[in-house]
Design a protein around this motif. Structure first.
Motif, PDB file in Angstrom:
ATOM      1  N   UNK A  38       0.759  -1.355   0.063  1.00  0.00           N
ATOM      2  CA  UNK A  38      -0.051   0.076  -0.084  1.00  0.00           C
ATOM      3  C   UNK A  38       0.898   1.089   0.021  1.00  0.00           C
ATOM      4  N   UNK A  39       0.452   2.079  -0.803  1.00  0.00           N
ATOM      5  CA  UNK A  39       1.204   3.439  -0.799  1.00  0.00           C
ATOM      6  C   UNK A  39       0.867   4.358   0.367  1.00  0.00           C
ATOM      7  N   UNK A  40       2.065   5.031   1.017  1.00  0.00           N
ATOM      8  CA  UNK A  40       1.558   5.720   2.216  1.00  0.00           C
ATOM      9  C   UNK A  40       0.653   6.739   1.709  1.00  0.00           C
ATOM     10  N   UNK A  41      -0.127   7.114   2.917  1.00  0.00           N
ATOM     11  CA  UNK A  41      -1.248   8.175   2.836  1.00  0.00           C
ATOM     12  C   UNK A  41      -0.567   9.438   2.522  1.00  0.00           C
ATOM     13  N   UNK A  42      -0.939  10.250   1.668  1.00  0.00           N
ATOM     14  CA  UNK A  42      -0.423  11.517   1.394  1.00  0.00           C
ATOM     15  C   UNK A  42      -0.386  12.396   2.887  1.00  0.00           C
ATOM     16  N   UNK A  43       0.495  13.558   2.951  1.00  0.00           N
ATOM     17  CA  UNK A  43       0.443  14.147   4.125  1.00  0.00           C
ATOM     18  C   UNK A  43      -0.843  14.853   4.267  1.00  0.00           C
ATOM     19  N   UNK A  44      -1.198  15.252   5.416  1.00  0.00           N
ATOM     20  CA  UNK A  44      -2.420  16.036   5.628  1.00  0.00           C
ATOM     21  C   UNK A  44      -1.838  17.261   5.848  1.00  0.00           C
ATOM     22  N   UNK A 103       4.922  20.881  -1.477  1.00  0.00           N
ATOM     23  CA  UNK A 103       5.214  21.290  -2.917  1.00  0.00           C
ATOM     24  C   UNK A 103       6.684  20.706  -3.180  1.00  0.00           C
ATOM     25  N   UNK A 104       7.263  21.167  -2.176  1.00  0.00           N
ATOM     26  CA  UNK A 104       9.002  20.932  -2.364  1.00  0.00           C
ATOM     27  C   UNK A 104       9.059  19.641  -2.333  1.00  0.00           C
ATOM     28  N   UNK A 105       8.431  18.737  -1.556  1.00  0.00           N
ATOM     29  CA  UNK A 105       8.719  17.169  -1.398  1.00  0.00           C
ATOM     30  C   UNK A 105       8.143  16.777  -2.662  1.00  0.00           C
ATOM     31  N   UNK A 116      10.650  19.522 -12.443  1.00  0.00           N
ATOM     32  CA  UNK A 116       9.902  19.932 -11.156  1.00  0.00           C
ATOM     33  C   UNK A 116      10.551  21.200 -10.359  1.00  0.00           C
ATOM     34  N   UNK A 117      11.755  21.054 -10.096  1.00  0.00           N
ATOM     35  CA  UNK A 117      12.178  22.188  -9.471  1.00  0.00           C
ATOM     36  C   UNK A 117      12.056  23.508 -10.054  1.00  0.00           C
ATOM     37  N   UNK A 118      12.080  23.534 -11.260  1.00  0.00           N
ATOM     38  CA  UNK A 118      11.846  24.908 -11.939  1.00  0.00           C
ATOM     39  C   UNK A 118      10.370  25.318 -11.591  1.00  0.00           C
ATOM     40  N   UNK A 119       9.358  24.189 -11.659  1.00  0.00           N
ATOM     41  CA  UNK A 119       8.200  24.480 -11.419  1.00  0.00           C
ATOM     42  C   UNK A 119       7.926  24.943 -10.046  1.00  0.00           C
ATOM     43  N   UNK A 120       8.522  24.332  -9.139  1.00  0.00           N
ATOM     44  CA  UNK A 120       8.596  24.735  -7.667  1.00  0.00           C
ATOM     45  C   UNK A 120       8.962  26.095  -7.521  1.00  0.00           C
ATOM     46  N   UNK A 121      10.008  26.531  -8.052  1.00  0.00           N
ATOM     47  CA  UNK A 121      10.600  27.891  -7.782  1.00  0.00           C
ATOM     48  C   UNK A 121       9.575  29.088  -8.587  1.00  0.00           C
TER      49      UNK A 121
END
Length: 168
Positions: A38-44, A103-105, A116-121
């Protein structure tokens, strides 16, 4: 005279194939896919957390803010770009920074892809830092070494559309 042909992996008995020893498999079980973990639950989101879960999440967020965000992206504090050294006492800042951290994670991890990193910035870092560092933002009134708590705007009634107190 009968010649025996050696067994091939496809025709060899199960105990001769390259299979782990153990319980014999029932017919048809060889084709059943192994259950996926099972995939871990996404962070709340932090505003939904309470108690120890909130404290642990705030601790991890603090480590990221103090060891990644501020050393790399923390610019000089000025009257036009305030920052509070006790940012965790500003609920808006906690909410904004937690969202930025989530979002960073997602965007800078192994599944974030090359862009991904460019989109985060572009999509997250710039807007969040602009909001937090705005002179009218959550740190307005805070000075280096001086935290000033914000008062929430007044509200005339807690639930103006709910039943009046004392009415069942």
């Amino acid at each position: 005279m009968t010649t025996q042909t050696p067994a091939t992996p496809a025709t060899a008995p199960a105990h001769h194939r390259d299979e782990p020893a153990g319980e014999p498999q029932a017919p048809g079980d060889q084709d059943a896919p192994a259950p996926e973990p099972e995939a871990p639950a996404p962070p709340r989101f932090i505003l939904y957390l309470q108690g120890a879960e909130y404290g642990q999440t705030l601790r991890r967020l603090t480590l990221w803010v103090h060891n990644v965000l501020l050393p790399v992206y923390g610019r000089e504090v000025t009257s036009t770009a305030p920052w509070c050294s006790r940012w965790w006492e500003h609920h808006e800042a906690v909410a904004q920074l937690h969202a930025l951290w989530l979002a960073w994670g997602e965007l800078t991890g192994p599944d974030g892809g090359h862009t991904g990193p460019a989109a985060w910035h572009r999509d997250f870092l710039g807007p969040v830092m602009a909001t937090l560092r705005d002179p009218q933002g959550p740190f307005a009134g805070c000075k280096p070494g001086g935290h000033r708590a914000k008062e929430a705007p007044p509200v005339d009634a807690r639930d103006p559309f709910g039943p009046r107190p004392g009415v069942a």
